[in-house]
Scaffold this active site. Structure first.
Site, short mmCIF file in Angstrom:
data_model
loop_
_atom_site.label_atom_id
_atom_site.label_comp_id
_atom_site.label_asym_id
_atom_site.label_seq_id
_atom_site.Cartn_x
_atom_site.Cartn_y
_atom_site.Cartn_z
CG HIS A 1 44.56 3.10 17.80
ND1 HIS A 1 45.41 3.29 18.86
CD2 HIS A 1 44.78 4.13 16.96
CE1 HIS A 1 46.13 4.37 18.63
NE2 HIS A 1 45.78 4.90 17.49
CD GLU B 1 51.54 12.35 20.50
OE1 GLU B 1 50.38 11.92 20.61
OE2 GLU B 1 52.33 11.93 19.64
CG ASP C 1 49.50 9.47 23.27
OD1 ASP C 1 49.25 8.53 24.05
OD2 ASP C 1 49.69 9.30 22.07
CB CYS D 1 44.88 16.07 15.72
SG CYS D 1 46.47 15.63 16.40
#
Ligand code: PEP
Ligand code: MG
Length: 571
Positions: A187, A430, A454, A501
Protein backbone atom coordinates in the site's frame (compact mmCIF):
# COMPACT_ATOMS: atom_id res chain seq x y z
CA UNK A 1 26.62 5.54 -1.35
CA UNK A 2 24.15 3.70 -3.61
CA UNK A 3 21.30 1.85 -1.91
CA UNK A 4 19.18 -0.63 -3.83
CA UNK A 5 15.51 -1.08 -3.05
CA UNK A 6 12.26 -1.83 -4.80
CA UNK A 7 11.17 0.44 -7.66
CA UNK A 8 7.73 1.50 -6.51
CA UNK A 9 6.86 4.73 -8.25
CA UNK A 10 8.55 6.20 -11.34
CA UNK A 11 10.41 9.46 -11.57
CA UNK A 12 13.63 11.00 -10.31
CA UNK A 13 13.71 13.23 -7.22
CA UNK A 14 16.65 15.15 -5.76
CA UNK A 15 16.56 16.77 -2.35
CA UNK A 16 17.34 16.52 1.36
CA UNK A 17 16.21 13.93 3.88
CA UNK A 18 13.45 14.49 6.40
CA UNK A 19 13.30 11.35 8.55
CA UNK A 20 10.02 10.31 10.14
CA UNK A 21 10.93 8.23 13.18
CA UNK A 22 8.56 6.58 15.57
CA UNK A 23 9.38 8.19 18.87
CA UNK A 24 9.72 5.98 21.90
CA UNK A 25 7.19 6.57 24.66
CA UNK A 26 9.22 4.67 27.25
CA UNK A 27 8.98 6.63 30.51
CA UNK A 28 10.81 4.17 32.74
CA UNK A 29 13.57 6.73 33.41
CA UNK A 30 11.22 9.60 34.30
CA UNK A 31 11.78 10.47 38.00
CA UNK A 32 8.89 10.93 40.48
CA UNK A 33 8.90 14.57 41.58
CA UNK A 34 6.34 14.34 44.36
CA UNK A 35 2.54 14.31 44.47
CA UNK A 36 1.84 17.97 43.85
CA UNK A 37 4.43 18.41 41.08
CA UNK A 38 3.24 15.29 39.23
CA UNK A 39 -0.41 16.32 39.53
CA UNK A 40 0.47 19.75 38.14
CA UNK A 41 2.37 18.13 35.23
CA UNK A 42 -0.63 15.92 34.53
CA UNK A 43 -3.06 18.85 34.58
CA UNK A 44 -0.84 20.92 32.26
CA UNK A 45 -0.62 18.00 29.86
CA UNK A 46 -4.41 17.57 29.89
CA UNK A 47 -4.88 21.30 29.19
CA UNK A 48 -2.40 21.11 26.32
CA UNK A 49 -4.13 17.96 25.01
CA UNK A 50 -7.49 19.72 25.03
CA UNK A 51 -6.14 22.76 23.24
CA UNK A 52 -4.40 20.76 20.52
CA UNK A 53 -7.35 18.42 20.06
CA UNK A 54 -9.81 21.29 19.72
CA UNK A 55 -7.55 22.92 17.10
CA UNK A 56 -7.29 19.61 15.19
CA UNK A 57 -11.07 19.21 15.36
CA UNK A 58 -11.52 22.69 13.87
CA UNK A 59 -9.15 21.86 11.02
CA UNK A 60 -10.85 18.55 10.30
CA UNK A 61 -14.31 20.12 10.49
CA UNK A 62 -13.26 22.49 7.69
CA UNK A 63 -11.43 19.90 5.58
CA UNK A 64 -13.55 16.78 6.01
CA UNK A 65 -16.77 17.46 7.87
CA UNK A 66 -18.46 17.66 11.27
CA UNK A 67 -18.71 13.89 11.84
CA UNK A 68 -14.92 13.36 11.77
CA UNK A 69 -14.43 16.38 14.05
CA UNK A 70 -16.85 14.87 16.56
CA UNK A 71 -14.50 11.94 17.08
CA UNK A 72 -11.90 14.35 18.39
CA UNK A 73 -14.21 16.49 20.48
CA UNK A 74 -15.47 13.19 21.94
CA UNK A 75 -11.94 12.53 23.21
CA UNK A 76 -11.94 15.84 25.06
CA UNK A 77 -15.24 14.86 26.69
CA UNK A 78 -13.85 11.46 27.68
CA UNK A 79 -10.80 12.94 29.32
CA UNK A 80 -12.99 15.45 31.16
CA UNK A 81 -14.64 12.53 33.00
CA UNK A 82 -13.94 13.35 36.70
CA UNK A 83 -13.67 9.67 37.54
CA UNK A 84 -10.86 9.12 35.05
CA UNK A 85 -8.96 12.14 36.38
CA UNK A 86 -9.37 11.10 40.01
CA UNK A 87 -8.06 7.61 39.19
CA UNK A 88 -4.96 9.17 37.62
CA UNK A 89 -4.50 11.37 40.69
CA UNK A 90 -4.83 8.35 42.95
CA UNK A 91 -2.12 6.57 40.97
CA UNK A 92 0.12 9.61 41.51
CA UNK A 93 -0.66 9.51 45.24
CA UNK A 94 0.46 5.88 45.11
CA UNK A 95 3.89 6.90 43.76
CA UNK A 96 3.44 6.93 39.95
CA UNK A 97 4.82 9.73 37.85
CA UNK A 98 2.27 11.55 35.65
CA UNK A 99 3.24 9.35 32.65
CA UNK A 100 2.74 6.15 34.66
CA UNK A 101 -0.63 7.36 35.95
CA UNK A 102 -1.92 8.33 32.48
CA UNK A 103 -0.64 5.07 31.00
CA UNK A 104 -2.13 2.79 33.69
CA UNK A 105 -5.57 4.41 33.75
CA UNK A 106 -5.95 4.75 29.96
CA UNK A 107 -4.78 1.16 29.40
CA UNK A 108 -7.25 -0.09 32.00
CA UNK A 109 -10.14 1.72 30.27
CA UNK A 110 -9.01 0.60 26.80
CA UNK A 111 -8.88 -3.05 27.91
CA UNK A 112 -12.26 -2.74 29.54
CA UNK A 113 -13.89 -1.26 26.41
CA UNK A 114 -12.13 -3.70 24.10
CA UNK A 115 -13.59 -6.66 26.00
CA UNK A 116 -17.21 -5.56 25.55
CA UNK A 117 -19.19 -7.21 22.78
CA UNK A 118 -20.48 -3.97 21.33
CA UNK A 119 -19.14 -2.11 18.33
CA UNK A 120 -19.46 1.36 19.85
CA UNK A 121 -17.69 0.36 23.04
CA UNK A 122 -14.85 -1.22 21.10
CA UNK A 123 -14.42 2.02 19.20
CA UNK A 124 -14.02 3.78 22.53
CA UNK A 125 -11.07 1.50 23.28
CA UNK A 126 -9.31 2.92 20.22
CA UNK A 127 -10.11 6.45 21.37
CA UNK A 128 -8.64 5.84 24.82
CA UNK A 129 -5.49 4.33 23.31
CA UNK A 130 -5.15 7.42 21.15
CA UNK A 131 -5.62 9.65 24.23
CA UNK A 132 -2.95 7.63 26.03
CA UNK A 133 -0.28 7.98 23.39
CA UNK A 134 -0.97 11.66 22.76
CA UNK A 135 -0.94 12.46 26.50
CA UNK A 136 2.35 10.57 26.90
CA UNK A 137 3.86 12.44 23.93
CA UNK A 138 2.94 15.77 25.51
CA UNK A 139 4.29 14.78 28.93
CA UNK A 140 7.55 13.55 27.41
CA UNK A 141 7.94 16.47 25.01
CA UNK A 142 7.93 14.18 21.97
CA UNK A 143 6.88 16.21 18.94
CA UNK A 144 6.06 14.57 15.64
CA UNK A 145 7.05 16.10 12.31
CA UNK A 146 4.50 18.44 10.78
CA UNK A 147 4.05 16.90 7.34
CA UNK A 148 1.95 19.80 6.19
CA UNK A 149 4.90 22.18 6.55
CA UNK A 150 7.83 20.36 4.96
CA UNK A 151 10.57 22.42 3.31
CA UNK A 152 10.80 22.37 -0.50
CA UNK A 153 12.88 19.50 -1.87
CA UNK A 154 12.06 17.10 0.94
CA UNK A 155 12.84 13.43 0.49
CA UNK A 156 10.67 11.70 3.04
CA UNK A 157 12.34 8.75 4.78
CA UNK A 158 10.06 6.57 6.88
CA UNK A 159 9.64 3.02 8.03
CA UNK A 160 6.38 2.83 6.10
CA UNK A 161 4.11 5.26 4.27
CA UNK A 162 0.65 5.25 5.82
CA UNK A 163 -2.56 6.84 4.57
CA UNK A 164 -2.53 9.20 7.59
CA UNK A 165 0.88 10.52 6.54
CA UNK A 166 -0.41 11.28 3.07
CA UNK A 167 -3.52 13.10 4.29
CA UNK A 168 -1.74 16.23 5.51
CA UNK A 169 1.29 16.01 3.24
CA UNK A 170 2.12 19.17 1.25
CA UNK A 171 2.94 17.22 -1.87
CA UNK A 172 4.45 20.11 -3.82
CA UNK A 173 7.40 20.25 -1.43
CA UNK A 174 8.13 16.52 -1.53
CA UNK A 175 10.63 15.32 -4.14
CA UNK A 176 10.64 11.63 -3.27
CA UNK A 177 9.85 8.87 -0.81
CA UNK A 178 12.02 6.17 0.75
CA UNK A 179 10.71 3.49 3.09
CA UNK A 180 12.21 0.55 4.93
CA UNK A 181 9.40 -1.87 4.07
CA UNK A 182 6.96 -2.68 1.29
CA UNK A 183 7.00 -4.12 -2.21
CA UNK A 184 5.79 -2.87 -5.60
CA UNK A 185 2.20 -3.69 -4.81
CA UNK A 186 2.22 -2.80 -1.11
CA UNK A 187 0.00 0.00 0.00
CA UNK A 188 2.95 2.36 0.44
CA UNK A 189 3.71 1.88 -3.25
CA UNK A 190 0.11 2.41 -4.25
CA UNK A 191 -0.06 5.62 -2.20
CA UNK A 192 3.21 6.90 -3.67
CA UNK A 193 1.95 6.32 -7.20
CA UNK A 194 -1.34 8.01 -6.37
CA UNK A 195 0.67 11.03 -5.20
CA UNK A 196 2.77 10.74 -8.37
CA UNK A 197 5.99 10.93 -6.36
CA UNK A 198 9.15 8.94 -7.10
CA UNK A 199 9.51 6.20 -4.47
CA UNK A 200 11.94 3.45 -3.58
CA UNK A 201 10.82 0.97 -0.94
CA UNK A 202 12.40 -1.73 1.19
CA UNK A 203 15.70 0.03 1.79
CA UNK A 204 16.89 -1.95 4.80
CA UNK A 205 17.84 0.21 7.82
CA UNK A 206 17.17 3.42 5.85
CA UNK A 207 16.45 5.30 9.08
CA UNK A 208 19.83 4.28 10.51
CA UNK A 209 21.80 5.06 7.38
CA UNK A 210 20.14 8.35 6.51
CA UNK A 211 20.21 11.43 8.77
CA UNK A 212 18.02 14.52 8.58
CA UNK A 213 19.37 16.95 6.00
CA UNK A 214 21.43 14.35 4.08
CA UNK A 215 21.51 14.93 0.33
CA UNK A 216 19.55 12.23 -1.52
CA UNK A 217 18.53 11.12 -4.97
CA UNK A 218 15.55 8.83 -5.45
CA UNK A 219 15.33 7.03 -8.78
CA UNK A 220 11.89 5.45 -8.51
CA UNK A 221 12.05 3.68 -11.86
CA UNK A 222 15.34 1.93 -11.13
CA UNK A 223 14.71 1.37 -7.42
CA UNK A 224 17.93 3.19 -6.54
CA UNK A 225 18.74 5.72 -3.82
CA UNK A 226 21.97 7.70 -3.84
CA UNK A 227 23.03 8.97 -0.41
CA UNK A 228 25.21 12.13 -0.30
CA UNK A 229 25.73 12.31 -4.07
CA UNK A 230 28.70 14.22 -5.46
CA UNK A 231 28.28 17.00 -8.02
CA UNK A 232 28.83 14.68 -10.99
CA UNK A 233 26.22 12.18 -9.85
CA UNK A 234 23.76 15.00 -9.21
CA UNK A 235 24.16 16.33 -12.73
CA UNK A 236 23.76 12.80 -14.17
CA UNK A 237 20.49 12.38 -12.33
CA UNK A 238 19.32 15.88 -13.19
CA UNK A 239 19.72 14.85 -16.84
CA UNK A 240 17.79 11.63 -16.15
CA UNK A 241 15.06 13.64 -14.43
CA UNK A 242 14.82 15.93 -17.46
CA UNK A 243 14.60 12.93 -19.75
CA UNK A 244 11.79 11.43 -17.64
CA UNK A 245 9.91 14.72 -17.64
CA UNK A 246 10.25 14.99 -21.43
CA UNK A 247 8.99 11.44 -21.94
CA UNK A 248 6.03 12.13 -19.66
CA UNK A 249 5.26 15.35 -21.53
CA UNK A 250 5.42 13.48 -24.86
CA UNK A 251 2.60 11.22 -23.67
CA UNK A 252 0.27 14.22 -23.55
CA UNK A 253 -0.75 13.55 -27.16
CA UNK A 254 -2.63 10.48 -25.87
CA UNK A 255 -4.74 12.39 -23.35
CA UNK A 256 -7.70 12.96 -25.64
CA UNK A 257 -7.27 9.86 -27.78
CA UNK A 258 -9.47 6.81 -27.39
CA UNK A 259 -7.84 3.57 -26.29
CA UNK A 260 -7.50 1.47 -29.43
CA UNK A 261 -4.80 -0.79 -30.84
CA UNK A 262 -3.11 -0.23 -34.21
CA UNK A 263 -5.90 -2.19 -35.95
CA UNK A 264 -8.61 -0.01 -34.38
CA UNK A 265 -9.89 -2.44 -31.73
CA UNK A 266 -11.06 -0.62 -28.59
CA UNK A 267 -10.26 -1.39 -24.95
CA UNK A 268 -11.45 0.29 -21.78
CA UNK A 269 -8.75 2.12 -19.85
CA UNK A 270 -9.71 2.92 -16.26
CA UNK A 271 -7.94 4.22 -13.16
CA UNK A 272 -7.46 2.83 -9.65
CA UNK A 273 -8.23 5.21 -6.80
CA UNK A 274 -8.14 5.17 -2.98
CA UNK A 275 -10.32 8.16 -2.16
CA UNK A 276 -13.09 10.32 -3.58
CA UNK A 277 -10.60 13.16 -4.05
CA UNK A 278 -8.44 10.95 -6.26
CA UNK A 279 -11.35 10.56 -8.68
CA UNK A 280 -10.65 14.14 -9.81
CA UNK A 281 -7.03 13.25 -10.56
CA UNK A 282 -8.22 10.14 -12.39
CA UNK A 283 -10.68 12.14 -14.50
CA UNK A 284 -7.92 14.62 -15.40
CA UNK A 285 -5.48 11.81 -16.19
CA UNK A 286 -7.54 10.73 -19.18
CA UNK A 287 -9.05 7.64 -17.53
CA UNK A 288 -12.31 6.44 -19.07
CA UNK A 289 -13.72 5.18 -15.78
CA UNK A 290 -12.71 3.82 -12.38
CA UNK A 291 -11.71 0.16 -12.40
CA UNK A 292 -10.98 -0.08 -8.68
CA UNK A 293 -11.90 2.17 -5.77
CA UNK A 294 -10.11 0.69 -2.75
CA UNK A 295 -12.70 1.60 -0.11
CA UNK A 296 -10.58 0.38 2.81
CA UNK A 297 -8.73 3.70 2.74
CA UNK A 298 -12.01 5.30 3.76
CA UNK A 299 -12.03 3.05 6.83
CA UNK A 300 -8.37 3.61 7.75
CA UNK A 301 -7.03 6.54 9.74
CA UNK A 302 -10.17 6.96 11.72
CA UNK A 303 -11.06 5.83 15.16
CA UNK A 304 -14.53 4.56 14.29
CA UNK A 305 -16.48 3.15 11.37
CA UNK A 306 -17.54 5.57 8.65
CA UNK A 307 -21.34 5.51 8.88
CA UNK A 308 -23.72 5.11 5.94
CA UNK A 309 -23.83 8.86 5.27
CA UNK A 310 -20.04 9.27 5.24
CA UNK A 311 -19.72 6.28 2.88
CA UNK A 312 -22.62 7.37 0.69
CA UNK A 313 -21.09 10.82 0.27
CA UNK A 314 -17.73 9.39 -0.82
CA UNK A 315 -19.23 6.92 -3.33
CA UNK A 316 -21.71 9.50 -4.62
CA UNK A 317 -18.91 12.02 -5.15
CA UNK A 318 -16.98 9.53 -7.29
CA UNK A 319 -20.10 8.57 -9.21
CA UNK A 320 -20.77 12.23 -9.97
CA UNK A 321 -17.17 13.07 -10.89
CA UNK A 322 -17.23 10.16 -13.36
CA UNK A 323 -20.82 10.72 -14.56
CA UNK A 324 -21.44 8.74 -17.75
CA UNK A 325 -18.45 6.49 -17.02
CA UNK A 326 -18.23 3.23 -15.12
CA UNK A 327 -17.12 3.23 -11.47
CA UNK A 328 -16.16 -0.12 -9.98
CA UNK A 329 -16.14 0.08 -6.19
CA UNK A 330 -14.59 -2.73 -4.19
CA UNK A 331 -16.15 -3.53 -0.86
CA UNK A 332 -14.03 -3.40 2.29
CA UNK A 333 -10.80 -5.33 1.76
CA UNK A 334 -9.59 -5.41 5.35
CA UNK A 335 -7.02 -7.72 6.92
CA UNK A 336 -3.77 -9.05 5.45
CA UNK A 337 -1.52 -6.00 5.33
CA UNK A 338 -4.42 -3.61 5.94
CA UNK A 339 -5.04 -3.28 9.66
CA UNK A 340 -7.90 -1.18 10.99
CA UNK A 341 -7.55 -0.97 14.77
CA UNK A 342 -11.12 -0.17 15.73
CA UNK A 343 -12.49 -3.24 13.92
CA UNK A 344 -10.91 -5.33 16.66
CA UNK A 345 -9.43 -7.91 14.26
CA UNK A 346 -7.63 -10.58 16.20
CA UNK A 347 -3.91 -11.09 15.64
CA UNK A 348 -3.49 -14.09 13.38
CA UNK A 349 -0.57 -16.40 12.62
CA UNK A 350 -1.18 -16.04 8.88
CA UNK A 351 -3.09 -12.82 8.29
CA UNK A 352 -2.93 -13.13 4.48
CA UNK A 353 -4.67 -16.51 4.77
CA UNK A 354 -6.96 -15.43 7.56
CA UNK A 355 -10.14 -13.64 8.45
CA UNK A 356 -10.01 -10.89 5.85
CA UNK A 357 -11.86 -9.13 3.01
CA UNK A 358 -15.11 -10.84 1.94
CA UNK A 359 -14.67 -13.47 4.69
CA UNK A 360 -14.66 -10.83 7.40
CA UNK A 361 -17.50 -8.84 5.84
CA UNK A 362 -19.80 -11.84 5.48
CA UNK A 363 -19.25 -12.60 9.18
CA UNK A 364 -20.24 -9.03 10.06
CA UNK A 365 -23.44 -8.63 8.01
CA UNK A 366 -24.62 -5.52 9.89
CA UNK A 367 -21.35 -3.75 9.13
CA UNK A 368 -21.32 -5.01 5.52
CA UNK A 369 -24.90 -4.00 4.86
CA UNK A 370 -24.08 -0.39 5.76
CA UNK A 371 -21.57 -0.36 2.91
CA UNK A 372 -23.88 -2.17 0.47
CA UNK A 373 -26.72 0.23 1.24
CA UNK A 374 -24.44 3.24 0.77
CA UNK A 375 -23.32 1.84 -2.60
CA UNK A 376 -26.86 1.08 -3.79
CA UNK A 377 -27.99 4.59 -2.86
CA UNK A 378 -24.92 6.30 -4.32
CA UNK A 379 -25.56 4.62 -7.68
CA UNK A 380 -29.20 5.75 -7.89
CA UNK A 381 -28.64 8.91 -9.93
CA UNK A 382 -25.91 8.08 -12.41
CA UNK A 383 -26.41 4.28 -12.43
CA UNK A 384 -22.69 3.95 -13.10
CA UNK A 385 -21.55 2.13 -9.94
CA UNK A 386 -20.61 -1.56 -10.01
CA UNK A 387 -19.88 -3.49 -6.81
CA UNK A 388 -16.80 -5.72 -6.66
CA UNK A 389 -16.04 -8.39 -4.05
CA UNK A 390 -12.44 -8.88 -2.87
CA UNK A 391 -10.65 -12.17 -2.22
CA UNK A 392 -13.40 -14.46 -3.46
CA UNK A 393 -12.50 -18.15 -3.22
CA UNK A 394 -15.81 -19.94 -3.72
CA UNK A 395 -19.27 -19.59 -5.19
CA UNK A 396 -20.93 -19.48 -1.76
CA UNK A 397 -19.27 -16.15 -1.00
CA UNK A 398 -20.74 -14.50 -4.08
CA UNK A 399 -24.15 -15.98 -3.31
CA UNK A 400 -24.02 -14.79 0.31
CA UNK A 401 -23.01 -11.28 -0.76
CA UNK A 402 -25.80 -11.22 -3.35
CA UNK A 403 -28.26 -12.32 -0.71
CA UNK A 404 -27.22 -9.41 1.55
CA UNK A 405 -27.41 -7.05 -1.42
CA UNK A 406 -30.96 -8.25 -2.13
CA UNK A 407 -31.90 -7.70 1.52
CA UNK A 408 -30.54 -4.15 1.33
CA UNK A 409 -32.49 -3.48 -1.88
CA UNK A 410 -35.68 -4.71 -0.23
CA UNK A 411 -35.11 -2.54 2.85
CA UNK A 412 -34.41 0.54 0.75
CA UNK A 413 -37.47 -0.09 -1.42
CA UNK A 414 -39.65 -0.44 1.69
CA UNK A 415 -38.28 2.80 3.09
CA UNK A 416 -38.87 4.56 -0.24
CA UNK A 417 -35.17 5.42 -0.60
CA UNK A 418 -33.91 5.65 -4.22
CA UNK A 419 -31.25 3.10 -5.22
CA UNK A 420 -29.83 1.44 -8.32
CA UNK A 421 -31.85 -1.75 -8.58
CA UNK A 422 -29.77 -3.09 -11.49
CA UNK A 423 -26.39 -2.53 -9.85
CA UNK A 424 -23.82 -5.03 -11.18
CA UNK A 425 -22.03 -7.40 -8.80
CA UNK A 426 -18.64 -8.78 -9.78
CA UNK A 427 -15.71 -10.61 -8.27
CA UNK A 428 -12.02 -9.93 -8.07
CA UNK A 429 -10.10 -12.92 -9.28
CA UNK A 430 -7.09 -12.78 -7.02
CA UNK A 431 -6.79 -16.25 -5.53
CA UNK A 432 -5.82 -19.50 -7.27
CA UNK A 433 -9.13 -20.94 -6.05
CA UNK A 434 -11.13 -18.26 -7.86
CA UNK A 435 -9.00 -18.64 -10.99
CA UNK A 436 -9.54 -22.41 -11.03
CA UNK A 437 -13.32 -22.08 -10.73
CA UNK A 438 -13.62 -18.97 -12.89
CA UNK A 439 -16.13 -20.84 -15.10
CA UNK A 440 -18.37 -21.48 -12.07
CA UNK A 441 -17.96 -17.97 -10.68
CA UNK A 442 -18.79 -16.50 -14.08
CA UNK A 443 -22.29 -17.98 -13.72
CA UNK A 444 -22.77 -15.95 -10.52
CA UNK A 445 -21.04 -12.69 -11.44
CA UNK A 446 -21.75 -9.79 -13.77
CA UNK A 447 -18.05 -9.13 -14.34
CA UNK A 448 -14.53 -10.11 -13.29
CA UNK A 449 -11.48 -8.05 -12.47
CA UNK A 450 -8.16 -9.82 -12.12
CA UNK A 451 -6.17 -8.69 -9.10
CA UNK A 452 -2.67 -9.69 -10.09
CA UNK A 453 -1.10 -8.23 -6.95
CA UNK A 454 -2.70 -10.91 -4.83
CA UNK A 455 -3.04 -13.51 -7.58
CA UNK A 456 0.76 -13.46 -7.92
CA UNK A 457 1.22 -13.62 -4.14
CA UNK A 458 -1.11 -16.59 -3.66
CA UNK A 459 -0.17 -18.47 -6.83
CA UNK A 460 3.54 -18.23 -6.07
CA UNK A 461 3.07 -18.59 -2.28
CA UNK A 462 5.18 -15.47 -1.83
CA UNK A 463 4.42 -12.53 0.48
CA UNK A 464 3.97 -9.49 -1.77
CA UNK A 465 5.66 -7.17 0.74
CA UNK A 466 8.66 -9.33 1.67
CA UNK A 467 11.87 -8.10 0.05
CA UNK A 468 13.66 -11.41 0.74
CA UNK A 469 11.39 -13.35 -1.59
CA UNK A 470 10.69 -10.50 -4.01
CA UNK A 471 12.48 -12.24 -6.86
CA UNK A 472 9.76 -14.90 -6.96
CA UNK A 473 7.04 -12.27 -6.95
CA UNK A 474 6.56 -11.72 -10.67
CA UNK A 475 3.50 -11.68 -12.93
CA UNK A 476 5.83 -13.04 -15.65
CA UNK A 477 5.95 -16.39 -13.85
CA UNK A 478 4.46 -18.97 -16.24
CA UNK A 479 2.09 -20.09 -13.44
CA UNK A 480 0.66 -16.59 -13.12
CA UNK A 481 0.41 -16.08 -16.88
CA UNK A 482 -1.47 -19.36 -17.36
CA UNK A 483 -3.83 -18.40 -14.60
CA UNK A 484 -4.55 -14.98 -16.14
CA UNK A 485 -5.12 -16.51 -19.56
CA UNK A 486 -7.59 -19.09 -18.28
CA UNK A 487 -9.56 -16.52 -16.25
CA UNK A 488 -9.96 -14.24 -19.28
CA UNK A 489 -11.03 -17.17 -21.38
CA UNK A 490 -13.59 -18.36 -18.78
CA UNK A 491 -15.05 -14.86 -18.63
CA UNK A 492 -15.25 -14.64 -22.40
CA UNK A 493 -16.95 -18.05 -22.69
CA UNK A 494 -19.57 -16.91 -20.18
CA UNK A 495 -20.00 -13.57 -21.97
CA UNK A 496 -19.03 -11.34 -19.03
CA UNK A 497 -16.47 -8.53 -19.22
CA UNK A 498 -13.05 -9.18 -17.73
CA UNK A 499 -10.79 -6.42 -16.49
CA UNK A 500 -7.51 -6.26 -14.63
CA UNK A 501 -6.89 -3.87 -11.75
CA UNK A 502 -3.63 -5.31 -10.41
CA UNK A 503 -0.40 -3.46 -11.16
CA UNK A 504 0.40 -5.88 -14.01
CA UNK A 505 -2.21 -4.12 -16.16
CA UNK A 506 0.23 -1.23 -16.61
CA UNK A 507 3.28 -3.38 -17.35
CA UNK A 508 4.37 -2.69 -20.94
CA UNK A 509 5.71 -6.25 -21.29
CA UNK A 510 2.39 -7.81 -20.33
CA UNK A 511 0.09 -5.50 -22.27
CA UNK A 512 0.45 -7.37 -25.63
CA UNK A 513 -0.37 -10.68 -23.91
CA UNK A 514 -3.44 -9.23 -22.21
CA UNK A 515 -4.60 -7.80 -25.54
CA UNK A 516 -4.04 -11.14 -27.21
CA UNK A 517 -6.13 -12.98 -24.62
CA UNK A 518 -8.97 -10.47 -25.01
CA UNK A 519 -8.84 -8.48 -21.78
CA UNK A 520 -11.65 -5.92 -21.98
CA UNK A 521 -10.48 -3.38 -19.44
CA UNK A 522 -7.13 -2.21 -18.09
CA UNK A 523 -7.27 -0.38 -14.75
CA UNK A 524 -4.05 1.37 -13.72
CA UNK A 525 -2.86 4.17 -11.43
CA UNK A 526 -3.74 7.64 -12.73
CA UNK A 527 -0.04 8.28 -13.34
CA UNK A 528 0.12 5.31 -15.74
CA UNK A 529 -3.01 6.00 -17.81
CA UNK A 530 -1.32 7.76 -20.72
CA UNK A 531 1.66 5.39 -20.87
CA UNK A 532 -0.73 2.41 -20.95
CA UNK A 533 -2.79 4.01 -23.72
CA UNK A 534 0.40 4.66 -25.69
CA UNK A 535 1.41 0.99 -25.34
CA UNK A 536 -1.99 -0.27 -26.49
CA UNK A 537 -1.90 2.06 -29.50
CA UNK A 538 1.29 0.59 -30.90
CA UNK A 539 0.27 -3.05 -31.26
CA UNK A 540 -1.13 -4.81 -34.34
CA UNK A 541 -2.95 -8.06 -33.71
CA UNK A 542 -0.55 -10.10 -35.83
CA UNK A 543 2.38 -8.87 -33.70
CA UNK A 544 0.86 -9.39 -30.26
CA UNK A 545 -0.27 -12.86 -31.31
CA UNK A 546 3.21 -13.83 -32.41
CA UNK A 547 4.83 -12.42 -29.28
CA UNK A 548 2.32 -14.12 -26.97
CA UNK A 549 2.86 -17.50 -28.59
CA UNK A 550 6.59 -17.14 -28.25
CA UNK A 551 6.38 -16.02 -24.59
CA UNK A 552 4.11 -18.90 -23.64
CA UNK A 553 6.66 -21.33 -24.98
CA UNK A 554 9.17 -20.20 -22.34
CA UNK A 555 9.53 -21.87 -19.00
CA UNK A 556 11.02 -19.21 -16.71
CA UNK A 557 9.86 -15.79 -15.52
CA UNK A 558 13.19 -14.21 -16.36
CA UNK A 559 13.07 -15.72 -19.86
CA UNK A 560 9.54 -14.44 -20.45
CA UNK A 561 10.25 -11.01 -18.99
CA UNK A 562 13.51 -10.58 -20.89
CA UNK A 563 11.89 -11.62 -24.16
CA UNK A 564 8.86 -9.35 -23.70
CA UNK A 565 10.93 -6.33 -22.69
CA UNK A 566 13.15 -6.79 -25.72
CA UNK A 567 10.09 -7.14 -27.99
CA UNK A 568 8.53 -3.99 -26.56
CA UNK A 569 11.72 -2.02 -27.09
CA UNK A 570 12.13 -3.29 -30.65
CA UNK A 571 8.67 -2.81 -32.06
C1 PEP B 1 -4.80 -6.94 -6.33
O1 PEP B 1 -4.67 -7.76 -5.41
O2 PEP B 1 -4.32 -7.11 -7.47
C2 PEP B 1 -5.52 -5.68 -6.10
C3 PEP B 1 -5.75 -4.85 -7.09
O3 PEP B 1 -5.90 -5.37 -4.84
P1 PEP B 1 -4.95 -4.84 -3.66
O4 PEP B 1 -3.66 -4.40 -4.28
O5 PEP B 1 -5.67 -3.71 -3.01
O6 PEP B 1 -4.83 -6.05 -2.79
MG1 MG C 1 -5.91 -7.69 -3.65
Amino acid sequence: MVLKGINASDGVGLGCAVCVREESLDYSDVPYSGKEAEKARLQNAIDEFNQRTAAMADRIREQTGPKEAEILTGQITMLADPFMLSQMQEAIDGGSCAEGAADAVCTMYADMFAGVDDELMRQRATDVRDIRSRLLSILMGVTGIDLSALPAGTILVAHDLTPSMTVGLNRENVAGIITETGGRTSHSAILARALQLPAVLSIAKALELIKDGDGLIVDGGAGVVVLSPDARTRSEYLAKQKDYQEKTAALEVYRDKSTADADGKYYHLYANIGSAAEAETAAQSGAEGIGLFRTEFLFMDRTSLPDETVQYEAYYAVSKTMAGKEVIIRTLDVGGDKAIDYLGLEKEENPFLGHRAIRYCLDRPELYKVQLRALLRAGAEEQNIKIMLPLVTCVEEVRAARELLDQCKKELAEAGVPYDKDIALGAMIETPAAALIADLLAQECDFFSIGTNDLTQYTMAVDRGNAKVAKLYSPFQPAVLRSIRSVISAGKRAGIPVGMCGEAAADPGLIPLLMCWGLDEFSVSSASVLATRAQIHRWHEKDFRRITEEALGMSTASGVEGYLKASVNQS
